[in-house]
Design an enzyme around this catalytic site. Structure first.
Site, PDB file in Angstrom:
ATOM      1  N   LEU A   1      -2.400   1.003  -5.152  1.00 36.66           N
ATOM      2  CA  LEU A   1      -2.256   2.267  -5.875  1.00 36.66           C
ATOM      3  C   LEU A   1      -0.802   2.707  -5.967  1.00 36.66           C
ATOM      4  O   LEU A   1      -0.389   3.310  -6.965  1.00 36.66           O
ATOM      5  CB  LEU A   1      -3.077   3.359  -5.179  1.00 36.66           C
ATOM      6  CG  LEU A   1      -4.581   3.443  -5.468  1.00 36.66           C
ATOM      7  CD1 LEU A   1      -4.838   3.675  -6.951  1.00 36.66           C
ATOM      8  CD2 LEU A   1      -5.331   2.217  -5.003  1.00 36.66           C
ATOM      9  N   ASP A   2      -0.001   2.407  -4.957  1.00 35.94           N
ATOM     10  CA  ASP A   2       1.390   2.822  -4.960  1.00 35.94           C
ATOM     11  C   ASP A   2       2.165   2.124  -6.075  1.00 35.94           C
ATOM     12  O   ASP A   2       2.885   2.767  -6.847  1.00 35.94           O
ATOM     13  CB  ASP A   2       2.013   2.503  -3.597  1.00 35.94           C
ATOM     14  CG  ASP A   2       2.965   3.583  -3.126  1.00 35.94           C
ATOM     15  OD1 ASP A   2       3.053   4.631  -3.782  1.00 35.94           O
ATOM     16  OD2 ASP A   2       3.618   3.386  -2.092  1.00 35.94           O
TER      17      ASP A   2
END
Length: 639
Positions: free
Chosen positions: A377-378
């Site tokens: 997700l980062d």
């Protein structure tokens, strides 16, 4: 260099500083469009590489000699090794480094070796090192397999609805554990022709000390004893079934470049596991895996070291955001080339994340060149923030990729409203209590920094009209989670960067992007905290000891990346014209090198808080460019 904080001359000096840094960053781009700088860690990576080669029978005297030179180079005056620059001595790293040098031929009575051995004995000896260190020793007959915590391969047969199934582990721990269960089932011993009696003390290993009654740790100690009894006479059909499934599981997760998970530990242990299952070294799977290490090897002069991971996607998206913030034309060919490379790196296949989100379509990015099983997700958030800033001719392709990213990100929100790095709702508290799990974080709960990056991405895409699938309820839940995660002093914990400076540098821009006013109590408290921990020289720094000792929170030598993180928060919080921000900018200007970059020997990246840290060699350049660009734009707009 002393820098005045006011007037046109100051602004011109900042602009010149930014121009030099921008040009330096542009010069780092590869011809294919990506950026990638070294990820430096501690010498256990190099030591274990030597052990792997010895175990597989592929040791090379020149490789051993050059690697030993690097390990020796990293030893401190007191004879120890640490997990990060100027950090406290680390027992396990020192044991592995000492052992590697003994293997390379350094005599035990040499001065540098005697110092290391004395430290090891004072800290309890090999017996008090981490389980993974002693597991490596068991491979060579330097430790008894029976004296290690049990982790049988049958764990892979546990259904997902039961505790301690493999998907209760974080992705990095999951891949490591599955491979190690295979290694542990075979219990191989291949002596290397030396002993380490001088660093054995005979004390009881920490995991063998009785845990307090009534705790999960005590219960797992009892379970460990029962599993050891089972290991003496395991069910043959059940054991073979588990080993076959683990073997298939491992093989299916090898990446195109030969790695597993894009990181060193599961890569090494997967090679060991498959070799013990009968795969010869010339088998395509093992041959590809071994060859892949060559691309992670750095030889400088007469020293050899390895990266534990590579970060081209992360480095590229951060570089693009920084260059756009620095005023580079969004249609600049170098930026367009970087954006196109990122578009080609989009992960369009289903990975392990789907175990918790089976009906969610894929759409995200991983950290490395190859890691399709584990997008995160980062990276997805930062790639999206980069793509929205670049004017790619094929805008439809960008729109489609961003829509997929938003859909995937929405679906990966955890049930409490936050976002984790790789999985959703990976929050088991039981797996960390296993006696085997003393190697760092073993779960992947939501974190403030990842949640902040996702919120910023969703809000910016929504404002631009790019993210047609942005769900405002999802954003609201994320903002509520991030607000609740704020510390009483106004800061946020940083899971993937050091530490509260990183978390706060991410959280404030995210909240402001979500519409939180700059005079809101959350933003004001964060900015006041940053001002309170600013160093006298005008910069910011936070020692990695803050993960273990709250007294170090926001304290440490000023560094370029951490100063930039503080500035990103202050600028977003409407305080670009304040004295703290101006002093921070002046620190960056005054400490810039002639080549446009900055010196930063300190580690400001985090792998496992308290256990494993990373020095991102691009951080010292990319974040100052980002911060200086935003500061200049803010003061130019009267902020």
């Amino acid at each position: 260099m002393e820098v005045q904080l006011m007037g046109k001359d100051f602004l011109m000096e900042v602009q010149r500083c930014l121009g030099r840094a921008r040009d330096r960053l542009l010069s780092h781009q590869d011809i294919e469009g990506w950026w990638k700088a070294e990820l430096e860690t501690n010498v256990s990576i190099e030591a274990e590489d030597l052990f792997l080669r010895e175990f597989l029978g592929i040791a090379d005297p020149e490789v051993t000699r050059q690697t030993a030179n690097w390990i020796r180079h990293c030893q401190r005056a007191d004879g120890t090794w640490a997990t990060y620059y100027e950090g406290p001595p680390d027992l396990s790293v020192t044991v592995e480094a000492y052992w590697a040098l003994r293997y390379a031929g350094d005599p035990a009575d040499a001065d540098h070796m005697a110092k290391a051995a004395a430290y090891i004995r004072d800290e309890g000896g090999v017996e008090c090192s981490r389980v993974f260190t002693r597991l490596w020793m068991a491979l060579f007959g330097l430790w008894r397999w029976e004296d290690l915590p049990a982790l049988p391969p049958e764990v892979i047969l546990l259904p997902k609805r039961l505790p301690l199934n493999i998907y209760d582990f974080a992705c990095w721990a999951r891949q490591t554990v599955v491979a190690l269960t295979v290694v542990g089932a075979h219990r191989p011993v291949r002596p290397m022709g030396l002993d380490l009696d001088e660093i054995n003390t005979g004390v009881v290993p920490p995991e063998r000390e009785p845990a307090p009654a009534g705790t999960w740790a005590r219960r797992f100690q009892r379970l460990d004893r029962a599993l050891h009894l089972y290991e003496r006479r395991p069910s043959r059909w059940l054991r073979e079934r588990a080993l076959r499934r683990a073997e298939r599981w491992i093989i299916s997760r090898q990446e195109a470049d030969g790695c597993w998970g894009g990181i060193q530990p599961p890569w090494v242990y997967s090679l060991l596991a498959l070799h013990l299952r009968g795969y010869p070294l010339n088998h395509p799977i093992l041959a590809r895996g071994l060859a892949g290490f060559d691309t992670w090897t750095i030889v400088e002069g007469d020293m050899r070291r390895l990266e534990c991971c590579q970060s081209p996607v992360w480095d590229t998206c951060l570089a693009l955001v920084a260059l756009a913030d620095a005023g580079v034309d969004p249609a600049d060919p170098q930026l367009v080339a970087g954006a196109r490379w990122l578009l080609d790196e989009e992960v369009r296949v289903v990975g392990d994340w789907a175990e918790r989100r089976p009906n969610l379509p894929p759409g995200g990015w991983a950290f490395e060149f190859e890691n399709d099983n584990y997008p995160d997700l980062d990276d997805t958030a930062e790639v999206a923030l980069a793509l929205r800033r670049i004017r790619v001719p094929d805008s439809g392709r960008v729109q489609d990729a961003l829509d997929r990213a938003v859909t995937w990100t929405n679906g990966m929100q955890c049930s409490d409203g936050g976002w984790a790095a790789f999985d959703a709702d990976n929050c088991s508290r039981l797996v960390a209590e296993l006696p085997f799990c003393d190697f760092g974080e073993v779960t992947d709960p939501p974190s403030a920094d990842v949640t902040a990056h996702v919120i910023e991405m969703l809000c910016e895409l929504d404002a631009d009209g790019f993210g047609s699938a942005v769900d405002h309820q999802v954003v609201a839940r994320g903002v509520a989670w991030l607000s609740a995660a704020q510390e009483p002093d106004g800061s946020w914990f940083g899971r993937w960067g050091a530490n509260h400076l990183y978390g706060t540098g991410a959280a404030v821009p995210a909240l402001v992007s979500a519409g939180v006013p700059t005079d809101d109590d959350r933003v004001v408290a964060a900015c006041r905290w940053l001002e309170s921990v600013q160093n006298r020289d005008g910069g910011w720094g936070e020692d990695l000891r803050s993960y273990d000792d709250p007294a170090w929170r926001g304290r440490g030598m000023s560094t370029p990346s951490q100063t930039a993180w503080a500035l990103l928060a202050l600028v977003a919080g409407g305080r670009a014209s304040g004295e703290a921000a101006r002093r921070g900018v002046a620190w960056l200007v005054g400490n810039q090198r002639d080549d446009g970059s900055w010196d930063e020997p300190w580690y400001t990246g985090t792998g496992f808080p308290g256990d494993f840290y990373i020095r991102y060699h691009l951080y010292r350049l990319v974040f100052p460019v980002m911060a200086l660009g935003r500061w200049l734009r803010a003061v130019g707009n009267g902020r």
